[in-house]
Scaffold this motif. Structure first.
Motif, PDB file in Angstrom:
ATOM      1  N   HIS A  74       0.804   4.175  -3.056  1.00 17.84           N
ATOM      2  CA  HIS A  74       0.083   5.405  -2.729  1.00 17.84           C
ATOM      3  C   HIS A  74       0.355   6.477  -3.790  1.00 17.84           C
ATOM      4  O   HIS A  74       1.503   6.817  -4.094  1.00 17.84           O
ATOM      5  CB  HIS A  74       0.511   5.930  -1.357  1.00 17.84           C
ATOM      6  N   GLY A  75      -0.711   6.967  -4.389  1.00 16.78           N
ATOM      7  CA  GLY A  75      -0.584   8.003  -5.417  1.00 16.78           C
ATOM      8  C   GLY A  75      -0.213   7.470  -6.778  1.00 16.78           C
ATOM      9  O   GLY A  75      -0.058   8.257  -7.723  1.00 16.78           O
TER      10      GLY A  75
ATOM     11  N   GLU B 116       0.816  -1.211   0.000  1.00 15.73           N
ATOM     12  CA  GLU B 116       0.000   0.000   0.000  1.00 15.73           C
ATOM     13  C   GLU B 116       0.852   1.265   0.000  1.00 15.73           C
ATOM     14  O   GLU B 116       0.551   2.228  -0.715  1.00 15.73           O
ATOM     15  CB  GLU B 116      -0.931  -0.014   1.220  1.00 15.73           C
ATOM     16  N   ALA B 117       1.926   1.266   0.779  1.00 19.27           N
ATOM     17  CA  ALA B 117       2.770   2.466   0.849  1.00 19.27           C
ATOM     18  C   ALA B 117       3.426   2.751  -0.497  1.00 19.27           C
ATOM     19  O   ALA B 117       3.532   3.911  -0.927  1.00 19.27           O
ATOM     20  CB  ALA B 117       3.832   2.287   1.931  1.00 19.27           C
TER      21      ALA B 117
END
Length: 533
Positions: free
Chosen positions: A361-362, A357-358
């Motif tokens: 992100h974006g 997820e990290a």
């Protein structure tokens, strides 16, 4: 008049697990028919003749730990690993490296549709039949449930109808590991059916705890995979599994033992007379933790190419002990643990970024060249990287270069580890793993050493469906010149000669290795002998 032989090998240094001799081999109708000092012109008339030129002639390699056509899509977003090789490409790579038989894994999951082991095997067999295989093949069954009715009713069917005489159990991976009680259930059922039990021995709780602590410190790059699995993780699990097996007197084999600590536990059990066996693999002799920092920097995601489980040892001090284990018999077999994942595929190594997820992100979903751009900017999370590296083709040449040519093992031990013992352990001997009249004519013929030019390996020279090899740039001093499958030359002088349908499924019998010293099964201090009364 019909020819006496279809194929004859002359001028060979013929090596078995017990002997070396200079002789000729006559092959007819897929079988070895004769070994002799020489054949007359009349005897070889009409036969194809291969001059080994004094080089080693050995039984074809048997790689008993190969992952093909397996899906490991266990990530939070349904990605996870997908083996890059199917039966066609994986077996093609096998024969190019001197291996004539592979044993792969039909894998049960915890999904209700996989409750039946028979249906799991049928579905997996369909994958093999869809492409065919260049090499002969058989299946192990991975069991991740302890359903009493399935174990009672289906294990005998797997033996009778499929000739599957081995199962693999896990002590790690949340989706596959069994508790000690569940391990005992499956091992007890396996013992009753004379099924060889294979154990992936790593302490799953220790790994999870260490992984959480590493993530808490932001240590998530591929290199830290090694720190989440120090050798003690294998040491504890091997010791515990030996105790479980001793309790119910179940013969076991530890797969991919990669630490001196794990090997020492195995050796101690063997000295006690217990039927405990061990497999080791090339990565534990040729790689260390330093290879997880090989590319660019310790935090570079490309180091995910080197992730396998268990990881290679921290340094080469363990490797000396592992070489001793090859020499003294601690290790029964030497397999590849070929578990291939591509670096350019979303179901390969990139899941370590795509599932994190990290890292995402974006970022928008991406494929193709966009994946490579993403990987160059992110370090991902080792938790989500599929564990496994390719190696079925390089298995025998690595052992030849690093052990046989270096004088660490004898030619007989080479054959024992790579062919004869796998055949005996997994119920193929003497059909496979032997050079005797009546055995399948599976052979590997090496180059004469004085005529072979050492070279440094590149991935483009290999025949798997993987976009890298962990052994890139490593020097090899020999390579199989010919691979012969049941009398047919399927690899010769650097070229594939076989076809994807040459390989046949092999039904197997029970292990022919020792079940332990007599009397040990009655010691009330360590054995629940009353279970069998």
């Amino acid at each position: 008049m019909a020819s006496k032989f279809d194929l004859v090998i002359v001028n060979g240094t013929v090596v078995t697990a017990s002997d070396i001799s200079s002789c000729c081999i006559g092959i007819k109708d897929e079988k070895i028919r004769a070994l002799a000092q020489s054949f007359t012109d009349d005897e070889i008339a009409g036969a194809e003749v291969i001059d080994a030129e004094g080089a080693y002639v050995m039984p074809g390699g048997i790689d008993a730990h190969v992952h093909l056509c397996q899906d490991l899509k266990t990530g939070p977003h349904g990605l996870g690993g997908e083996c890059a090789d199917n039966f066609e490409t994986g077996s093609r790579s096998a024969i190019a490296g001197g291996t004539t038989t592979v044993i792969t894994f039909a894998t049960q999951t915890r999904a209700e549709e996989d409750r039946s082991l028979i249906k799991v095997v049928e579905a997996y067999n369909a994958r093999a039949e869809a492409t065919g295989s260049y090499a002969d093949y058989g299946f192990h069954i991975i069991i991740v449930r302890n359903d009493a009715d399935v174990l009672e009713n289906e294990l005998p069917v797997l033996i009778q109808d499929w000739g599957i005489s081995s199962c693999k159990l896990f002590m790690t991976y949340e989706t596959q590991r069994l508790t000690d009680s569940q391990l005992l259930d499956v091992m007890f059922a396996a013992r009753k059916n004379a099924i060889t039990t294979m154990i992936h021995a790593e302490n799953g709780d220790m790994i999870e705890w260490l992984t959480d602590k590493l993530e808490g410190k932001g240590m998530v790059a591929p290199f830290y995979h090694a720190l989440s699995r120090p050798p003690l993780v294998e040491g504890e699990a091997t010791n515990r599994a030996i105790a479980l097996a001793q309790l119910i007197q179940n013969p076991i084999l530890f797969v991919h033992v990669g630490s001196a600590l794990g090997a020492a536990n195995v050796r101690k059990a063997q000295t006690m007379g217990l039927p405990v066996y061990a497999e080791t693999c090339p990565q534990y002799f040729n790689l260390t933790w330093e290879d997880l920092k090989r590319f660019h920097s310790p935090t570079c995601f490309e180091n995910s190419k080197m992730i396998c489980s268990p990881p290679p040892p921290p340094d080469n001090s363990d490797q000396e002990d592992l070489f001793t284990g090859l020499h003294n018999g601690t290790f029964t077999i030497y397999s590849s643990d070929h578990c291939p994942f591509r670096y350019d595929h979303p179901h390969g190594k990139p899941t370590g970024v795509l599932e994190d997820e990290a890292s995402m992100h974006g970022e928008s979903a991406c494929t193709g060249h966009n994946i490579q751009d993403l990987l160059s900017r992110k370090e991902g999370a080792f938790r989500f990287i599929p564990n496994g590296i390719p190696g079925v083709e390089t298995r025998l040449p690595l052992l030849y270069t690093g052990a046989l040519a270096a004088g660490r093992i004898t030619p007989q031990k080479f054959v024992e580890l790579t062919s004869t013992n796998p055949a005996k352990l997994y119920g193929l001997y003497p059909r496979k793993g032997a050079l005797m009249p009546g055995s399948d004519a599976d052979l590997v013929i090496w180059h004469p050493e004085k005529k072979f030019q050492p070279f440094r390996l590149t991935n483009s020279q290999l025949h798997h469906n993987v976009d890298y090899t962990p052994y890139e740039g490593q020097e090899f001093i020999n390579w199989p010149r010919y691979t012969i499958l049941r009398g047919k030359v399927v690899w010769a002088n650097g070229e594939i000669k076989g076809k994807p349908r040459d390989g046949k499924y092999q039904k197997r019998g029970p292990s022919q290795l020792s079940h332990g010293l007599p009397g040990h099964d009655r010691d009330p201090h360590t054995v629940a002998a009353w279970l069998y009364k």
